[in-house]
Scaffold this motif. Sequence first.
Motif, PDB file in Angstrom:
ATOM      1  N   LEU A   1      -3.625  18.443  -2.646  1.00 33.38           N
ATOM      2  CA  LEU A   1      -2.859  17.230  -2.387  1.00 33.38           C
ATOM      3  C   LEU A   1      -2.065  16.758  -3.605  1.00 33.38           C
ATOM      4  O   LEU A   1      -2.480  16.948  -4.743  1.00 33.38           O
ATOM      5  CB  LEU A   1      -3.804  16.100  -1.949  1.00 33.38           C
ATOM      6  N   LEU A   2      -0.952  16.088  -3.312  1.00 33.04           N
ATOM      7  CA  LEU A   2      -0.079  15.458  -4.292  1.00 33.04           C
ATOM      8  C   LEU A   2      -0.014  13.973  -3.957  1.00 33.04           C
ATOM      9  O   LEU A   2       0.224  13.609  -2.808  1.00 33.04           O
ATOM     10  CB  LEU A   2       1.325  16.074  -4.206  1.00 33.04           C
ATOM     11  N   SER A   3      -0.215  13.114  -4.937  1.00 30.32           N
ATOM     12  CA  SER A   3      -0.171  11.665  -4.749  1.00 30.32           C
ATOM     13  C   SER A   3       1.257  11.155  -4.937  1.00 30.32           C
ATOM     14  O   SER A   3       1.932  11.536  -5.889  1.00 30.32           O
ATOM     15  CB  SER A   3      -1.093  10.985  -5.765  1.00 30.32           C
ATOM     16  N   SER A   4       1.698  10.249  -4.061  1.00 28.38           N
ATOM     17  CA  SER A   4       3.055   9.707  -4.174  1.00 28.38           C
ATOM     18  C   SER A   4       3.194   8.717  -5.316  1.00 28.38           C
ATOM     19  O   SER A   4       4.291   8.512  -5.825  1.00 28.38           O
ATOM     20  CB  SER A   4       3.459   9.024  -2.867  1.00 28.38           C
ATOM     21  N   THR A   5       2.115   8.085  -5.729  1.00 35.19           N
ATOM     22  CA  THR A   5       2.235   7.016  -6.727  1.00 35.19           C
ATOM     23  C   THR A   5       2.341   7.530  -8.160  1.00 35.19           C
ATOM     24  O   THR A   5       2.946   6.869  -8.999  1.00 35.19           O
ATOM     25  CB  THR A   5       1.050   6.036  -6.624  1.00 35.19           C
ATOM     26  N   ARG A   6       1.737   8.710  -8.459  1.00 34.23           N
ATOM     27  CA  ARG A   6       1.800   9.251  -9.828  1.00 34.23           C
ATOM     28  C   ARG A   6       2.140  10.740  -9.864  1.00 34.23           C
ATOM     29  O   ARG A   6       2.235  11.324 -10.922  1.00 34.23           O
ATOM     30  CB  ARG A   6       0.457   9.059 -10.549  1.00 34.23           C
ATOM     31  N   CYS A   7       2.243  11.352  -8.694  1.00 36.42           N
ATOM     32  CA  CYS A   7       2.376  12.808  -8.586  1.00 36.42           C
ATOM     33  C   CYS A   7       1.166  13.493  -9.218  1.00 36.42           C
ATOM     34  O   CYS A   7       1.263  14.606  -9.738  1.00 36.42           O
ATOM     35  CB  CYS A   7       3.676  13.326  -9.166  1.00 36.42           C
ATOM     36  N   ALA A   8       0.011  12.804  -9.197  1.00 37.86           N
ATOM     37  CA  ALA A   8      -1.233  13.442  -9.605  1.00 37.86           C
ATOM     38  C   ALA A   8      -1.617  14.439  -8.521  1.00 37.86           C
ATOM     39  O   ALA A   8      -1.143  14.360  -7.378  1.00 37.86           O
ATOM     40  CB  ALA A   8      -2.327  12.391  -9.793  1.00 37.86           C
TER      41      ALA A   8
ATOM     42  N   ARG B   1       0.854  -1.195   0.000  1.00 35.23           N
ATOM     43  CA  ARG B   1       0.000   0.000   0.000  1.00 35.23           C
ATOM     44  C   ARG B   1       0.890   1.246   0.000  1.00 35.23           C
ATOM     45  O   ARG B   1       0.996   1.948   0.990  1.00 35.23           O
ATOM     46  CB  ARG B   1      -0.925   0.003   1.221  1.00 35.23           C
ATOM     47  N   PRO B   2       1.524   1.547  -1.133  1.00 38.21           N
ATOM     48  CA  PRO B   2       2.497   2.638  -1.161  1.00 38.21           C
ATOM     49  C   PRO B   2       1.881   4.037  -1.278  1.00 38.21           C
ATOM     50  O   PRO B   2       2.607   5.023  -1.302  1.00 38.21           O
ATOM     51  CB  PRO B   2       3.318   2.317  -2.416  1.00 38.21           C
ATOM     52  N   GLN B   3       0.560   4.132  -1.340  1.00 40.77           N
ATOM     53  CA  GLN B   3      -0.079   5.425  -1.553  1.00 40.77           C
ATOM     54  C   GLN B   3       0.095   6.334  -0.329  1.00 40.77           C
ATOM     55  O   GLN B   3      -0.285   5.972   0.782  1.00 40.77           O
ATOM     56  CB  GLN B   3      -1.578   5.268  -1.826  1.00 40.77           C
ATOM     57  N   ILE B   4       0.648   7.506  -0.588  1.00 43.91           N
ATOM     58  CA  ILE B   4       0.750   8.571   0.399  1.00 43.91           C
ATOM     59  C   ILE B   4       0.328   9.839  -0.310  1.00 43.91           C
ATOM     60  O   ILE B   4       0.702  10.072  -1.462  1.00 43.91           O
ATOM     61  CB  ILE B   4       2.183   8.708   0.963  1.00 43.91           C
ATOM     62  N   HIS B   5      -0.469  10.653   0.356  1.00 39.13           N
ATOM     63  CA  HIS B   5      -0.832  11.959  -0.190  1.00 39.13           C
ATOM     64  C   HIS B   5      -0.189  13.009   0.690  1.00 39.13           C
ATOM     65  O   HIS B   5      -0.219  12.918   1.921  1.00 39.13           O
ATOM     66  CB  HIS B   5      -2.353  12.145  -0.209  1.00 39.13           C
ATOM     67  N   LEU B   6       0.367  14.032   0.060  1.00 37.69           N
ATOM     68  CA  LEU B   6       1.078  15.106   0.743  1.00 37.69           C
ATOM     69  C   LEU B   6       0.470  16.439   0.325  1.00 37.69           C
ATOM     70  O   LEU B   6       0.091  16.592  -0.829  1.00 37.69           O
ATOM     71  CB  LEU B   6       2.553  15.086   0.339  1.00 37.69           C
TER      72      LEU B   6
END
Length: 154
Positions: free
Chosen positions: A71-78, A53-58
């Motif tokens: 927010l920025l997603s760690s998995t795609r930088c979406a 579960r590598p998803q982190i939002h920053l």
Amino acid sequence: REFEVSGQSREVVTKLGDFREPDVLVPVAGTLQMYRGGLYRWTILLERLPPHRPQIHLGIHGARHRKPWRLLSSTRCAIAKDDEPWMLRPDGTKALEEGDRVLFQVDLRGLHLPFGVLSVSVNSEPLEVLFDDIPLKRDDPHLMPVVLMAGDQA
């Protein structure tokens, strides 16, 4: 308990156990409060990303985790704001990895726009503006940095 907070200045946050709902990330915020008129910078070091579960939002939330959300997603930088769908960032897809340092700059001075600006730099890359629409209303409470995690030991 969802998180363990450690470190000399209580700057290290670790997710304890997987969150029970697979598509939900749990927010944790620090004590920094950002107000209209200020310029704020902080860096997040991604020490561990659980492979299952590598998803982190920053990013940022309003006071008490209310809107505005940016927010920025760690998995795609979406990127995503408030309740709107995720969008690809202008420079395309990119996954954040263990060891990456993510520098955030939040400019709430309103120098060139009637809004605040959130910019991000990964490692030694130049700052990239992700959002230029953060509300700067006089009566709004503060904003705060936030990290959302779901996977054990993130």
